[in-house]
Design a protein around this motif. Structure first.
Motif, PDB file in Angstrom:
ATOM      1  N   THR A   1     -37.285  50.683 -14.945  1.00 36.58           N
ATOM      2  CA  THR A   1     -36.233  49.841 -14.388  1.00 36.58           C
ATOM      3  C   THR A   1     -36.641  48.379 -14.515  1.00 36.58           C
ATOM      4  N   VAL A   2     -35.698  47.559 -14.967  1.00 35.08           N
ATOM      5  CA  VAL A   2     -35.939  46.125 -15.133  1.00 35.08           C
ATOM      6  C   VAL A   2     -35.289  45.400 -13.964  1.00 35.08           C
ATOM      7  N   LEU A   3     -36.104  44.617 -13.237  1.00 34.32           N
ATOM      8  CA  LEU A   3     -35.627  43.844 -12.085  1.00 34.32           C
ATOM      9  C   LEU A   3     -35.847  42.365 -12.347  1.00 34.32           C
ATOM     10  N   ASP A   4     -34.824  41.553 -12.027  1.00 37.95           N
ATOM     11  CA  ASP A   4     -34.941  40.107 -12.180  1.00 37.95           C
ATOM     12  C   ASP A   4     -35.191  39.481 -10.820  1.00 37.95           C
ATOM     13  N   GLN A   5     -34.988  38.172 -10.722  1.00 37.11           N
ATOM     14  CA  GLN A   5     -35.294  37.449  -9.494  1.00 37.11           C
ATOM     15  C   GLN A   5     -34.356  37.809  -8.348  1.00 37.11           C
ATOM     16  N   HIS A   6     -33.216  38.390  -8.635  1.00 37.11           N
ATOM     17  CA  HIS A   6     -32.269  38.736  -7.582  1.00 37.11           C
ATOM     18  C   HIS A   6     -32.640  40.053  -6.885  1.00 37.11           C
ATOM     19  N   LEU A   7     -33.468  40.875  -7.544  1.00 37.48           N
ATOM     20  CA  LEU A   7     -33.914  42.154  -6.967  1.00 37.48           C
ATOM     21  C   LEU A   7     -32.729  43.001  -6.509  1.00 37.48           C
ATOM     22  N   ARG A   8     -31.716  43.065  -7.343  1.00 38.91           N
ATOM     23  CA  ARG A   8     -30.529  43.858  -7.009  1.00 38.91           C
ATOM     24  C   ARG A   8     -30.749  45.307  -7.422  1.00 38.91           C
ATOM     25  N   PRO A   9     -30.263  46.224  -6.650  1.00 36.32           N
ATOM     26  CA  PRO A   9     -30.391  47.638  -7.019  1.00 36.32           C
ATOM     27  C   PRO A   9     -29.621  47.933  -8.301  1.00 36.32           C
ATOM     28  N   PRO A  10     -30.178  48.714  -9.205  1.00 40.49           N
ATOM     29  CA  PRO A  10     -29.456  49.059 -10.432  1.00 40.49           C
ATOM     30  C   PRO A  10     -28.267  49.962 -10.155  1.00 40.49           C
ATOM     31  N   ALA A  11     -27.441  50.137 -11.162  1.00 42.05           N
ATOM     32  CA  ALA A  11     -26.258  51.000 -11.018  1.00 42.05           C
ATOM     33  C   ALA A  11     -26.703  52.429 -10.735  1.00 42.05           C
ATOM     34  N   ARG A  12     -26.061  53.058  -9.808  1.00 44.45           N
ATOM     35  CA  ARG A  12     -26.434  54.398  -9.389  1.00 44.45           C
ATOM     36  C   ARG A  12     -25.686  55.440 -10.206  1.00 44.45           C
ATOM     37  N   ARG A  13     -26.279  56.573 -10.342  1.00 48.24           N
ATOM     38  CA  ARG A  13     -25.666  57.670 -11.070  1.00 48.24           C
ATOM     39  C   ARG A  13     -24.471  58.228 -10.285  1.00 48.24           C
TER      40      ARG A  13
ATOM     41  N   GLY B   1     -22.065  60.693  -8.358  1.00 44.88           N
ATOM     42  CA  GLY B   1     -22.300  61.882  -7.555  1.00 44.88           C
ATOM     43  C   GLY B   1     -23.373  61.709  -6.508  1.00 44.88           C
ATOM     44  N   THR B   2     -24.039  60.543  -6.469  1.00 43.46           N
ATOM     45  CA  THR B   2     -25.069  60.307  -5.463  1.00 43.46           C
ATOM     46  C   THR B   2     -24.482  59.520  -4.305  1.00 43.46           C
ATOM     47  N   THR B   3     -25.033  59.754  -3.130  1.00 41.01           N
ATOM     48  CA  THR B   3     -24.560  59.037  -1.952  1.00 41.01           C
ATOM     49  C   THR B   3     -25.008  57.585  -2.009  1.00 41.01           C
ATOM     50  N   THR B   4     -24.205  56.673  -1.459  1.00 41.95           N
ATOM     51  CA  THR B   4     -24.482  55.242  -1.512  1.00 41.95           C
ATOM     52  C   THR B   4     -24.676  54.724  -0.100  1.00 41.95           C
ATOM     53  N   PRO B   5     -25.925  54.493   0.316  1.00 41.23           N
ATOM     54  CA  PRO B   5     -26.141  53.906   1.647  1.00 41.23           C
ATOM     55  C   PRO B   5     -25.797  52.424   1.637  1.00 41.23           C
ATOM     56  N   ALA B   6     -26.060  51.780   2.729  1.00 40.85           N
ATOM     57  CA  ALA B   6     -25.760  50.347   2.829  1.00 40.85           C
ATOM     58  C   ALA B   6     -26.537  49.577   1.777  1.00 40.85           C
ATOM     59  N   ARG B   7     -25.879  48.605   1.127  1.00 36.15           N
ATOM     60  CA  ARG B   7     -26.486  47.868   0.026  1.00 36.15           C
ATOM     61  C   ARG B   7     -27.669  47.034   0.510  1.00 36.15           C
ATOM     62  N   VAL B   8     -27.642  46.555   1.731  1.00 37.33           N
ATOM     63  CA  VAL B   8     -28.744  45.778   2.269  1.00 37.33           C
ATOM     64  C   VAL B   8     -30.000  46.632   2.350  1.00 37.33           C
ATOM     65  N   ASP B   9     -29.864  47.895   2.699  1.00 34.10           N
ATOM     66  CA  ASP B   9     -31.014  48.778   2.772  1.00 34.10           C
ATOM     67  C   ASP B   9     -31.617  49.017   1.385  1.00 34.10           C
ATOM     68  N   LEU B  10     -30.791  49.106   0.361  1.00 34.57           N
ATOM     69  CA  LEU B  10     -31.283  49.321  -0.999  1.00 34.57           C
ATOM     70  C   LEU B  10     -32.110  48.116  -1.467  1.00 34.57           C
ATOM     71  N   GLN B  11     -31.615  46.933  -1.245  1.00 35.35           N
ATOM     72  CA  GLN B  11     -32.374  45.751  -1.651  1.00 35.35           C
ATOM     73  C   GLN B  11     -33.679  45.645  -0.870  1.00 35.35           C
ATOM     74  N   GLN B  12     -33.657  45.996   0.388  1.00 31.55           N
ATOM     75  CA  GLN B  12     -34.886  45.962   1.181  1.00 31.55           C
ATOM     76  C   GLN B  12     -35.903  46.969   0.655  1.00 31.55           C
TER      77      GLN B  12
END
Length: 310
Positions: free
Chosen positions: A16-28, A30-41
């Protein structure tokens, strides 16, 4: 490296390639999506833990990779995860590679300064339990293809001995170009780069030199010779090779060179009568009352009483 959250779901790709924004990559799908803030953390936690492990392996006093540093710099981090081992169904991290472009002043083989902005290897770490399994080569090769660079075009920041052996083994990078900074470049770094060498500022024209130009300075060095016979002073003696030491007394006056000897008036007039007329001689005769032509005629007409006695 294991984490309390699902790494396999957070990072869907093996690398996985992460830049300075540290944003979560696109999810596959069929997977559950928790809060976006938790993913970045969670991503920030992975970056911080990887930086600490790398600093410990390199015996550094502090981590050089962290989430805060990533957010304040335009660096890119490649994270390699383990898809085969799934402890508790959460996956694990094998290692990472951090790169970024930096403006550097480097020396070439002629020791000329060059300003370049190459892609730099800033941090590289593979977990100790998974080294010598080809994971480092897989991660490094993926970065080269993604960034479209050759290994000899890279600049490495403070490489460890393990990293130098790794580059020598897999990419035949052995001969380095000595530098005065902490970066290491290898032979062939300038093969496909033509960075402008640092140029010195243009030399100022002679006419702009103040307060004197070069011709004025040469003229001031030449002493103007006075007309004859004013230039009949004897030359100064050659100073001794080892002059006597000066006194250390504070009350002594400074040393001064000998003055030009004084020419007596009568000797000067005698010399002027014997030489051809000269503008300087005419001026001196005109100002001397005893040397006027009328005075000389009166003196010659008197009887020579002193000569008749002998």
């Amino acid at each position: 490296m294991e984490f309390p959250f699902d790494v396999d779901a957070l990072l869907p790709e093996r690398i996985t390639v992460l830049d300075q924004h540290l944003r979560p990559p696109a999810r596959r799908p069929g997977t559950t999506t928790p809060a976006r803030v938790d993913l970045q953390q969670q991503i920030m936690t992975i970056v911080d833990e990887l930086g600490k492990a790398s600093a410990k392996a390199q015996h550094l006093p502090a981590p050089i990779t962290s989430a805060a540093r990533m957010q304040s710099n335009r660096h890119v981090i490649y994270v390699l995860k383990d898809t085969s081992a799934r402890p508790a169904g959460k996956g694990s991290i094998i290692g990472f590679l951090k790169v970024g472009y930096k403006k550097l002043f480097v020396l070439d083989d002629r020791e000329a300064h060059n300003e370049v902005e190459p892609l730099c290897i800033l941090d590289f770490y593979i977990h100790e339990s998974l080294q010598r399994h080809g994971h480092g080569r897989e991660l490094f090769q993926h970065m080269l293809q993604k960034e479209r660079v050759e290994p000899h075009q890279l600049a490495i920041d403070r490489p460890s001995q393990k990293l130098l052996k790794f580059l020598n083994k897999h990419y035949n990078l052995e001969t380095t170009v000595p530098q005065v900074n902490n970066f290491v470049i290898f032979e062939g770094f300038f093969a496909h780069q033509h960075p402008p060498a640092r140029k010195l500022p243009p030399k100022r024209a002679e006419g702009d030199i103040k307060p004197y130009s070069s011709s004025d300075r040469e003229f001031l060095k030449v002493a103007v010779e006075p007309p004859w016979p004013l230039n009949r002073a004897p030359r100064r003696a050659t100073p001794p090779a080892h002059p006597p030491p000066r006194s250390s007394s504070l009350g002594n006056s400074p040393e001064r060179g000998p003055l030009r000897p004084f020419v007596p008036e009568q000797e000067l007039l005698r010399s002027l009568r014997l030489c051809p007329p000269h503008p300087t001689a005419r001026l001196l005769l005109a100002t001397d009352p005893g040397g006027s032509p009328a005075q000389r005629r009166r003196t010659s007409s008197l009887p020579r009483s002193d000569e008749s006695r002998y």
